[in-house]
Design an enzyme around this catalytic site. Structure first.
Site, short mmCIF file in Angstrom:
data_model
loop_
_atom_site.label_atom_id
_atom_site.label_comp_id
_atom_site.label_asym_id
_atom_site.label_seq_id
_atom_site.Cartn_x
_atom_site.Cartn_y
_atom_site.Cartn_z
N GLU A 231 0.89 -1.15 0.00
CA GLU A 231 0.00 0.00 0.00
C GLU A 231 0.93 1.20 0.00
O GLU A 231 1.71 1.40 0.92
CB GLU A 231 -0.89 -0.08 1.24
CG GLU A 231 -2.03 0.90 1.23
CD GLU A 231 -1.74 2.06 2.12
OE1 GLU A 231 -1.15 3.04 1.60
OE2 GLU A 231 -2.07 1.99 3.31
N CYS A 268 -2.09 8.16 4.70
CA CYS A 268 -2.07 7.78 3.29
C CYS A 268 -3.36 8.21 2.60
O CYS A 268 -3.41 8.24 1.37
CB CYS A 268 -1.83 6.29 3.13
SG CYS A 268 -2.82 5.31 4.24
#
Lengths: 495, 495
Positions: A231, A268
């Site tokens: 990720e 994120c």
């Protein structure tokens, strides 16, 4: 072979051994183990919070919340594992008339998993975080490369898992914790060595694009390629439309400023780009945004390296052609603190200059002013894969921009109707993982119980006597799980 | 850019357009389309059988069976799609007290899929085969590179799909059929071009290791890597144990000879290696095997290239050190027919010489004689990934060799207790796909309704009004599918 390699090889060897043990456990046994880890972590005293606070500068209330989230992850993943959702048991019974075989399939763990934690979530996305919980839930031993930014926190978490392993009498190799202190070599070299090792069967990673992509490439160039669930970065665009902007420009500006600067922008899912068509409403939004940002205090960033990157990237983007700073915090700060800033540019400039689409990890955003709807659509079409995309609009706005709505479905893992993308809920319906380059494998999520699915593969048994089948596939269905039997879903009953 | 590229680009462009259309279809609409394709293929006249027979030399009864299998695939995948199994709908409702958002997730198609069919199944694993059916079921347009070995058969099948597309008023780009005749360039170049194209989002392939691995590498080196589902080679080992061999050496020999030579050995699940410990029972087996093989007539192979490969590889393996031919067909044959042969070698030689583990596509096998159980276990441990592994044994044999049973679970997609691996049933519980190098992605199957899963990815909707949600996620559950709502499986009801 040097001492470090000997050390790593030994940890991987005992993980491979432990995998043979985990293959013999049922989902019920693994769920019990996971609940015990949750309880163990829950019981960790103030030392855990204080250590992480000292190592990461994250405030105690935030860390308290993250600890609860981590405990909740272990519990909810355990419950999902126990329900048999990731077992995906299918049974097709024999037919003596047609000669059809008895075939049964279930998912089992793929083998030892290497986990690289994130700097920004020392609990929830690190040593005892979602990757570790989901891999163990799947029946895979885990080797964590502890993050150098919070190695003591990592050690406390690793010890908690080790305690439960002892309590359960499970083999030590179910979980290994590797720190730079154990071995020579840079993090990059250790990561590469672990990923390339033939006995390692998957990798979980949360971090930068360059780190994730490097592991992905190593994994695919192995003699036996393995999956890498990295990720990576995302700029999480927010598309704002006129009706909503007209209705609530000032409120939206406050919400956006708060989301952008939450946790010093170190998420994120930080909404790093804001796109709207020029006009009075947008002017009101900009004005309110500038006021909001001006009063938000710079916060201490996770570590010196992240702070320096933030400063460097902020300057790079701010010094591009046809860009202007339109909002900046005016609160005093010291070195190491990230000062919130927003720059503006035109849609045509944003479309031309790829640098303006680069992620800046921290409280920084690009406000893109479009001349018209076509430019907005063009931006949506040009976007690379994102973790999230938000549409800030009324229902009327969406109706008028169904083209944008349709395009963003292909560009993100999660699309929001208003609200802000920060805050990734740990639920079944969460998709934390979008098209490349936000992730290396958008078919899987790294948050929510579905994260377990990353670490299993199906195995079919043909014509095996009941006694040799795993519990999940036995006639009596001793685990009481839902299974597809001869094409129909059958719950909790024996055959 | 040359003419061929212009042609390919145009087919891919209309596929990308058609993807936007398919995104708007529900699982019910796609299932109806798939049932119509099944009916269309079912209605194709003798021309289909005769054309394939002329192109592939496969006997008419076999082709008749394969046609029925192909029709059955479309129907069973359609039913599975309609049930919503691959939708994996999850709904987590909002909680106004805690501020929890409404989050809903479902799987949607990943985009245009390129399919490369297999030479050995002109219907079931080719143009209108399982890859095409499962991609369309997932909501993905398909671009088939028709196999040069049966291009006319491929065209008939493509026309059938095109007919249904017209009937349904769907866009032409839902399905494209590309033949070498349309364009310049070798198959390899065309394959590489399609796989590297930015608008292509996944690849399905059935064929050789070299072909599949080349596409896999291209796909992973793209700017945006994409998944490649390549089903490649396999030697499908059979481990035979003493109790069973003693009980039924002669019967097992006949079954093995029949499976090995079925379809002139041109199956990816052909049992190319047979392993057992030396002894009287194995001597009886070998004797019976030699008799059985001697009388099996060589059959015409699919094409000249495959025949030549078979001859070459057969000679390569037969001329290895410490190898002897122990069975061979003595029936007369003409050029192009594959003559069944079995060679023997010792376990120690097999373990040392990797050439003996290479797949020989055709009626050929290596019989490996072990000195003891340890050598058998060592072979199991050294095996690369396989589509299938068979244990020929009694229950007693399995109890005495649980170590081998455990090891083979990590080495194959499907493990059999007796019976032979040829015959891949199209059922939910089928896993046709084992660890690398038998497949590039062992987490998915290419046979059975679960094949649909290869071509979807999850998308989360956060806080969207019901009117903008796909049918699969609307409150009323208009499609009546099973969904996980707030962590519990809820069937067919509205929220």
């Amino acid at each position: 072979m040097n001492q470090s390699q000997v050390y790593l090889d030994e940890r991987i060897r005992i993980a491979a051994e432990a995998f043979q043990f985990l293959k013999s456990t049922t989902i019920a046994q693994r769920a019990a183990f996971m609940h015990a880890v949750a309880t163990e972590i829950e019981g960790l005293g103030p030392e855990l919070l204080e250590t992480a606070h000292a190592e990461t500068a994250l405030p105690l209330p935030r860390l308290t919340g993250e600890k609860a989230r981590t405990v909740g992850q272990w519990r909810s993943y355990a419950n999902a594992v126990a329900m048999g959702i990731y077992t995906e048991a299918r049974i097709d019974l024999a037919n003596t008339e047609t000669g059809k075989s008895d075939i049964r399939k279930f998912n089992l763990g793929i083998g030892p998993v290497v986990v690289f934690g994130a700097s920004n979530f020392p609990y929830a996305f690190s040593t005892a975080g979602g990757d570790t919980a989901s891999a163990i839930g799947a029946g895979c031993p885990v080797i964590v490369k502890g993050h150098s930014g919070h190695s003591q926190t990592s050690t406390i978490m690793a010890d908690a898992i080790a305690t439960v392993i002892k309590e359960f009498g499970w083999p030590e190799g179910v979980f290994s914790h590797i720190l730079g202190a154990h071995i020579e070599g840079t993090d990059t070299k250790i990561g590469a060595y672990l990923t390339a090792h033939p006995l390692v069967k998957a990798v979980g990673f949360t971090g930068s694009y360059w780190g994730g992509k490097a592991l992905f490439d190593i994994a695919n160039q192995r003699e036996e390629p393995i999956p890498v669930f990295a990720e990576m970065g995302s700029i999480n665009p927010v598309f704002a439309f006129t009706h909503l902007l007209t209705d609530r420009a000032e409120d939206l500006a406050k919400e956006y400023a708060a989301s952008l600067t939450l946790g010093v922008g170190q998420f994120c899912t930080n909404p790093g780009v804001f796109i709207a068509v020029k006009g009075d409403a947008l002017e009101r939004f900009k004005k309110a945004l500038a006021s909001a940002i001006a009063t938000i205090a710079p916060g201490t960033m996770l570590n010196e390296g992240i702070y320096e990157h933030f400063e460097k990237n902020k300057i790079t983007l701010s010094s591009q052609h046809a860009v202007a700073v339109i909002a900046e915090s005016s609160v005093e700060s010291t070195r190491g603190q990230g000062r919130p800033r927003i720059i503006r540019t035109s849609a045509s400039n944003f479309l031309k200059n790829q640098v303006l689409s680069e992620e800046v990890f921290g409280p920084f955003a690009v406000l893109v002013e479009a001349e018209n709807d076509d430019e907005v659509l063009a931006i949506a079409q040009q976007l690379k894969g994102q973790l999230t995309i938000t549409i800030a609009g009324t229902k009327e706005d969406v109706q008028e921009h169904l083209d944008v709505f349709n395009v963003v479905k292909d560009k993100a893992g999660r699309i929001l109707f208003n609200g802000m993308p920060t805050g990734v809920e740990v639920v079944y319906a969460m998709q934390h993982g979008g098209p490349f380059p936000s992730c290396t494998d958008p078919r899987f999520t790294s948050v929510g119980p579905d994260a377990v699915k990353r670490f299993v593969r199906p195995l079919s048994f043909q014509n095996w006597p009941d006694e040799f089948l795993p519990e999940e596939l036995k006639n009596e269905n001793p685990l009481g799980i839902a299974r597809i039997v001869d094409g129909a879903v059958v719950t909790k009953t024996s055959i």
